[in-house]
Design an enzyme around this catalytic site. Structure first.
Site, PDB file in Angstrom:
ATOM      1  N   ASP A  50       0.858  -1.239  -0.101  1.00 20.87           N
ATOM      2  CA  ASP A  50      -0.254  -0.141   0.052  1.00 20.87           C
ATOM      3  C   ASP A  50       0.738   1.405  -0.038  1.00 20.87           C
ATOM      4  O   ASP A  50       1.987   1.326   0.510  1.00 20.87           O
ATOM      5  CB  ASP A  50      -0.906   0.080   1.305  1.00 20.87           C
ATOM      6  CG  ASP A  50      -2.033  -0.838   1.154  1.00 20.87           C
ATOM      7  OD1 ASP A  50      -2.104  -1.695   0.323  1.00 20.87           O
ATOM      8  OD2 ASP A  50      -3.004  -0.867   2.074  1.00 20.87           O
TER       9      ASP A  50
ATOM     10  N   HIS B 169       3.601  -2.652   3.310  1.00 15.45           N
ATOM     11  CA  HIS B 169       3.794  -1.268   2.674  1.00 15.45           C
ATOM     12  C   HIS B 169       5.077  -0.836   1.877  1.00 15.45           C
ATOM     13  O   HIS B 169       6.192  -1.283   2.216  1.00 15.45           O
ATOM     14  CB  HIS B 169       3.595  -0.195   3.642  1.00 15.45           C
ATOM     15  CG  HIS B 169       2.415  -0.218   4.319  1.00 15.45           C
ATOM     16  ND1 HIS B 169       2.007  -1.212   5.527  1.00 15.45           N
ATOM     17  CD2 HIS B 169       1.156   0.608   4.293  1.00 15.45           C
ATOM     18  CE1 HIS B 169       0.736  -1.051   5.824  1.00 15.45           C
ATOM     19  NE2 HIS B 169       0.257  -0.228   5.122  1.00 15.45           N
TER      20      HIS B 169
END
Length: 736
Positions: free
Chosen positions: A99, A251
Site C-alpha cells: 500500500d 507497505h
C-alpha cells in the site's frame, strides 16, 4: 547584446495610442511566465496532498447494517451490479499487497526482491504518488504485477461525499492511465482492515465503490510492517497457518521500509519451499485480469496529466534553488549594506576627514533638456542659489515646447543656452562638455533641483587627484503620493544605501544622471558620454573604473528629482534603466578577464551589479510566490514567519538608511506593500529586458511626462532656509 541608439524623446508614433495598445503585448510573456510558475506550484501542492489531505480516521462503529456473510466472508468483496459476495484466496496461494506507493526509494527494492524470487504482487497505489513516480508504476505492470487504486489523496472515505469519492477514484485512474496506459478494477480503501472490521460507516462506501465497477480488496493477514517490529516479527505475522491462502498486507511507502525489504527477501524463498505460490489476485482467484488498456483521448489526457505533474516537480525544484539563491542574495546584500554603510558613516564622521585641499575653483553645470518646460525654470533657479561658483549650460536637445525660450527669457547671469537638433542625452552632454569652461563638470537632469550646498558638496572629493567622478544623493521630491513614497523608500534604502556600500568596496556602478560630477580629463580619456547603451551614466561610470579612476559618493550633495507618478511611467523608466544596465554589463564584460584596475572592477563590481541589480530583482518574486504557496498548502505559520523575518530585515535596513539620510520614517509604513508590488514590477521589467536583449529588439527612449511638482529643495537647507543666498554664478557668453 545589441547596442541601441535612442533619443531624449520618442517621436509622435511612440507617444500616441499605438504605444498604449502595444503595452499588453509586451507584458504578456513575463506575466504569463509568472502565472505559469504560480500554476506549477499550485499543481505541485495539490499533487502532494498538501491542500486536500484529510487525516481523520473514523473510530469503530456498529455493524448492524453489514450483512453477516460479509463479516464472516473473505477479504475480496464484490458489490458490483448489486451483488453481495466475498472471495478468498485458495490454499497454498499468497497474494502480497503493498500500500501507499510507489516510493522512489523502497518500491524499486521491493520490485527487485520480487523479481529475484519470481513472485508477483498487487500494488495499491495512490494517485499522488503515481503521478509523481509514473516510471515505477510502469515497471510494476511491465514486470507482471497488478495495480489497484488506493484513492488519490488517501482520505478515510467514510467521511467523504459521493462526489469526493468519485473524484478520488477518477483522479487515481487518471494517474494510473498516464503512468501505465491502463485502468484497473481493484480498489483498497485507506485505513482498511479485515472483512470482519466492516461497519455501518464503511459498508455504504464499499457498496458505492462496487456500484462504480470495483472489487474491494481488504486483507486477512497483516504483517504490521508499518510498526517496524523487526524482520522476524514481520515474517511471523505475514505467514498464514496450516497452508491456508491469504492476502498479506505490507507497505512499500510511507516511511523507512528496510525491514519490509529484508523480511520479504527471507519470506519469499521460505514459503516457496513450503509449496506456496505468490500470484496476482486475479490469477489466484481465476478471474479476468484487473487491467484494461486505455486508448484514445483518455490515454492522452492521462499522459498530459503525468507530464504536467513531472514538469511541476522539476520547475518547483528549480524554484526552490532560486528561492535559496534569492534568500542568500537578500540576506547577504542587507548584511553587506548594514556593515559597509556603517563603515562609510564612521569614515565620513571621522574627525579631520577630508578628500584633500578644499575645492573652490568654479565648475560647469550641464543641464541637458528635452521638453522640460514645466520643470526647467525651477531647475535653473535652484542652481542660482548655489554657494559654489558655477557656470550653467542648458543644452536644449531639440525641444518642441519652448524649453530654451523659457531659460533665455529668465535673463539670468552665468546661464547659457545651447541649442541642437534632437540627438539624444549623450550627445547633449558631450555638446555641453565641449562648451564648458572648467575642468570639473557637474551633470544634472532638467527636472531636478539642487540645494544651495549641493554643488559644493559634490565637488569636494576632487581634492583627491585620483577621483574621476562623484555620485550625489538623488532624492524623490514628489513623495506625497503612494507611488512617490515607494520610490522615496527605494531611493533612500536601495540606491543611497547601495552607494555607501559600493563606495567602500570601490566599485560604484552608476553616477546618477540627476546629480553627478566628473573630472573633464577623466571623461576625455574614456571618450566622453557614449550612446552605446540606454544607461549612459552606468556605461561611463564603468568605463572610468576600467581606466583606473576612483568613483566615490558624496552623501551630502542632495538633489531633488521628480519621480514618475504612474505605474506606466515607472515601468517605462525602470525598463530603460534595467535594459541599459544589462547593456553596460555586456559592453564591459571583458573586464572580468583583464588585469589592473579594469580587472579589479570586473571581478568585484560587475558580479555585484549583476547579482544585486539583475539576478536578485528577477528572482525576488519567488519570495511572494512561496508565501502564497505556504499560506495555501502549508506550513502557513512557518512560511509567514519567514516572510516577515525577511521583511523585518528590510525594515531594519530601511530605518538605518533613513537615519543616515536624516529622513522621517513615516513613509516606511508602506514598506510591506512596496516590497510586494515592487518585486512583481521589477520581475516584469527585468524579464522583458532580457527578452528584448536576447531577441535584439529595439527599445526607444521614452520621454516621461513631468508635472513640475518639485519647485524647491525641501527642508531647512532649501532657498527659504538660513543657508540660502545669491549664487556666485559666473557671467557666460552669448547663447549658442
Amino acid at each position: 547584446m545589441a547596442n541601441r541608439t535612442r533619443r531624449h524623446g520618442a517621436g509622435s508614433g511612440a507617444r500616441g495610442g499605438s504605444r498604449r495598445r502595444r503595452l499588453p503585448l509586451r507584458l504578456l510573456l513575463p506575466v504569463s511566465v509568472l502565472v505559469a510558475l504560480v500554476a506549477m506550484l499550485m499543481l505541485r501542492g495539490y499533487v502532494h496532498s498538501e491542500i486536500l489531505a484529510d487525516h481523520r480516521i473514523r473510530p469503530p462503529a456498529p455493524t448492524g447494517t453489514v450483512p453477516q456473510k460479509i463479516l464472516d466472508g473473505g477479504p475480496v468483496i464484490d458489490t458490483r451490479a448489486g451483488r453481495t459476495e466475498t472471495m478468498s484466496v485458495p490454499d497454498h496461494h499468497l497474494v502480497l499487497t503493498f500500500d501507499d506507493g510507489p516510493d522512489p526509494t523502497w518500491t524499486p527494492r521491493v520490485l527487485d526482491v520480487l523479481k529475484e524470487h519470481d513472485a508477483h504482487a498487487v500494488f495499491f497505489v495512490t494517485g499522488t504518488m503515481a503521478s509523481r513516480y509514473p516510471d515505477l508504476v510502469r515497471r510494476m505492470v511491465d514486470e507482471g504485477h497488478e495495480v489497484g487504486l488506493h484513492t488519490f489523496n488517501h482520505p478515510d472515505l467514510s467521511y467523504q461525499s459521493t462526489s469526493r469519492i468519485d473524484r478520488e477514484l477518477a483522479q487515481n485512474q487518471l494517474a494510473l492511465t498516464g503512468a501505465a496506459g491502463i485502468r484497473t478494477s481493484l480498489f483498497r480503501p485507506p485505513y482498511s482492515s479485515f472483512a470482519d472490521a466492516m461497519d455501518d460507516a464503511s459498508w455504504p462506501v464499499t457498496r458505492y465503490i462496487g456500484s462504480r465497477g470495483y472489487l474491494t480488496v481488504v486483507n486477512n493477514t497483516d504483517s504490521e510492517d508499518w510498526k517496524k517490529p523487526g524482520v522476524d516479527e514481520i515474517i511471523r505475522r505475514a505467514t498464514p497457518q496450516g497452508g491456508k491462502g491469504a492476502i498479506v498486507l505490507m507497505h512499500d511507502s510511507g516511511g523507512d521500509r528496510h525491514q519490509t525489504v529484508q523480511a520479504l527477501d527471507r519470506f519469499l524463498p521460505d514459503l516457496q519451499k513450503q509449496g506456496y505460490a505468490f500470484d496476482n489476485l486475479t490469477e489466484a482467484l481465476d478471474l479476468p485480469s484487473a487491467h484494461t488498456p486505455v486508448t484514445g483521448t483518455d490515454l492522452w489526457t492521462g499522459k498530459a496529466w503525468t507530464f504536467l505533474v513531472q514538469a511541476s516537480e522539476k520547475v518547483t525544484d528549480v524554484l526552490v534553488v532560486g528561492l535559496a539563491v534569492i534568500g542568500f542574495l537578500v540576506i547577504g546584500r542587507f548584511g553587506l549594506m548594514l556593515l559597509l554603510s556603517a563603515v562609510h558613516a564612521r569614515r565620513v564622521r571621522r574627525t579631520g576627514f577630508a578628500w584633500g585641499p578644499p575645492v573652490t575653483e568654479p565648475v560647469s553645470v550641464l543641464v541637458p533638456a528635452y521638453n522640460e518646460a514645466k520643470c526647467i525654470e525651477n531647475t535653473v533657479r535652484s542652481l542660482m542659489t548655489s554657494d559654489h561658483p558655477i557656470e550653467i549650460l542648458v543644452i536644449d536637445d531639440g525641444s518642441t515646447d519652448g524649453t530654451a525660450r523659457i531659460v533665455e527669457a529668465m535673463g539670468l547671469p552665468g546661464v547659457r543656452v545651447i541649442r541642437q537638433l534632437n540627438a539624444g542625452k549623450p550627445a547633449a552632454l558631450n555638446r555641453g562638455l565641449a562648451n564648458a569652461r572648467y575642468d570639473i563638470v557637474v551633470m544634472m537632469d532638467g527636472d531636478t533641483v539642487f540645494e544651495p550646498s549641493t554643488v559644493r558638496e559634490l565637488v569636494q572629493p576632487f581634492g583627491d587627484p585620483r577621483v574621476g567622478a562623484v555620485a550625489g544623493n538623488a532624492k524623490v521630491g514628489n513623495k506625497d503620493t503612494l507611488i512617490g513614497a515607494w520610490q522615496h523608500i527605494e531611493y533612500v534604502m536601495g540606491f543611497n544605501l547601495d552607494r555607501r556600500m559600493y563606495d567602500v568596496l570601490g566599485c560604484m556602478p552608476t553616477i546618477p544622471g540627476a546629480v553627478g560630477a566628473f573630472r573633464r580629463s577623466a571623461l576625455e580619456r574614456v571618450g566622453g558620454m557614449s550612446d552605446d547603451t540606454l544607461a549612459e551614466d552606468t556605461d561611463v561610470t564603468m568605463a572610468l573604473h576600467r581606466d583606473g579612476w576612483k568613483v566615490v559618493y558624496a552623501e551630502n550633495a542632495r538633489a531633488w528629482t521628480e519621480a514618475p507618478e504612474s505605474v506606466q511611467q515607472l515601468w517605462s523608466q525602470r525598463y530603460r534603466w534595467s535594459y541599459g544596465t544589462m547593456q553596460a554589463i555586456w559592453k564591459h564584460r571583458r573586464a572580468l578577464v583583464e588585469r589592473g584596475p579594469s580587472g579589479r572592477f570586473g571581478r568585484v563590481g560587475l558580479p555585484f551589479v549583476s547579482l544585486f541589480m539583475v539576478v536578485a530583482p528577477l528572482l525576488a518574486p519567488l519570495i511572494d510566490i512561496f508565501l502564497l504557496y505556504g499560506i495555501v498548502f502549508g506550513p502557513a505559520g512557518k512560511t509567514i514567519t519567514a516572510w516577515f523575518g525577511v521583511l523585518a530585515l528590510q525594515a531594519v535596513c530601511a530605518a538605518y538608511a533613513f537615519r543616515l539620510d536624516r529622513e522621517h520614517t513615516s513613509h516606511l509604513i508602506s514598506l510591506p506593500l512596496q516590497q510586494i508590488l515592487y518585486r512583481q514590477l521589477m520581475y516584469v521589467v527585468l524579464l522583458q529586458s532580457w527578452i528584448t536583449a536576447l531577441t535584439g529588439g529595439r527599445l526607444r527612449w521614452q520621454k516621461l511626462r513631468r508635472h513640475g511638482g518639485v519647485s524647491a529643495p525641501p527642508g531647512p537647507s532649501g532657498p527659504s532656509g538660513p543657508s540660502a543666498r545669491p549664487a556666485p554664478a559666473l557671467h557666460g557668453g552669448p547663447a549658442r
